[in-house]
Motif scaffolding. Structure first.
Motif: not given
Length: 153
Positions: A13-23, A25-42
């Motif tokens: 739970h802690e780990h996934v919530l930390h990843l979701l916090d990071q996601l 906190d991103t902006t619309t410009r962080a396309v690559k970061g969003r994709k990578e984080l979303l893949e990890k979260i999934a």
């Protein structure tokens, strides 16, 4: 030191919530970061829900009375909502859109709600109805299954 089933799930739970916090906190410009984080979260959510649905939830349901089974069914429905509706919707949303931000926030809120319910309601009941040996045994099964699932991801 071996972890019991509840400790493993709380750590997830802690780990996934930390990843979701990071996601979120991103902006619309962080396309690559969003994709990578979303893949990890999934991936993390998939592994976590598999552990719960295959190992922890059935043991919980077997150990509790029918009056407590409501928690089991609610938790399963929350998994279904995330896996079948919210997460696929987010994965099909352009990462540079404002819609992505809103959907990421909804996913985070659902996961937070689910984790809090488990930690505040289900886990204390599990500790009452299962012995520490049973929880350790479930933890061992979960560790083995998690390792197998991670190899597949």
């Amino acid at each position: 030191m071996p972890q019991n089933a509840i400790e493993i799930l709380k750590k997830d739970h802690e780990h996934v919530l930390h990843l979701l916090d990071q996601l979120t906190d991103t902006t619309t410009r962080a396309v690559k970061g969003r994709k990578e984080l979303l893949e990890k979260i999934a991936d993390e959510l998939s592994i976590h829900t598999t552990l719960e649905e295959e190992i922890f939830y059935p043991a919980f349901k077997d150990a509790t009375s029918k009056s407590k089974n409501k928690m089991y069914y609610e938790a399963c429905e929350e998994h279904r909502a995330v896996e079948s509706l919210v997460l696929p919707d987010l994965q099909n949303t352009e990462p540079d859109s404002v819609s992505f931000s809103g959907r990421a926030k909804v996913l985070k809120e659902l996961v937070e709600h689910h984790a809090n319910e488990e930690e505040e309601d289900m886990f204390p009941v599990a500790k009452e109805v299962m012995t520490s040996d049973e929880l350790e045994e479930l933890g061992e099964k979960m560790r083995k299954r998690k390792n197998a699932l991670k190899k597949g991801h």
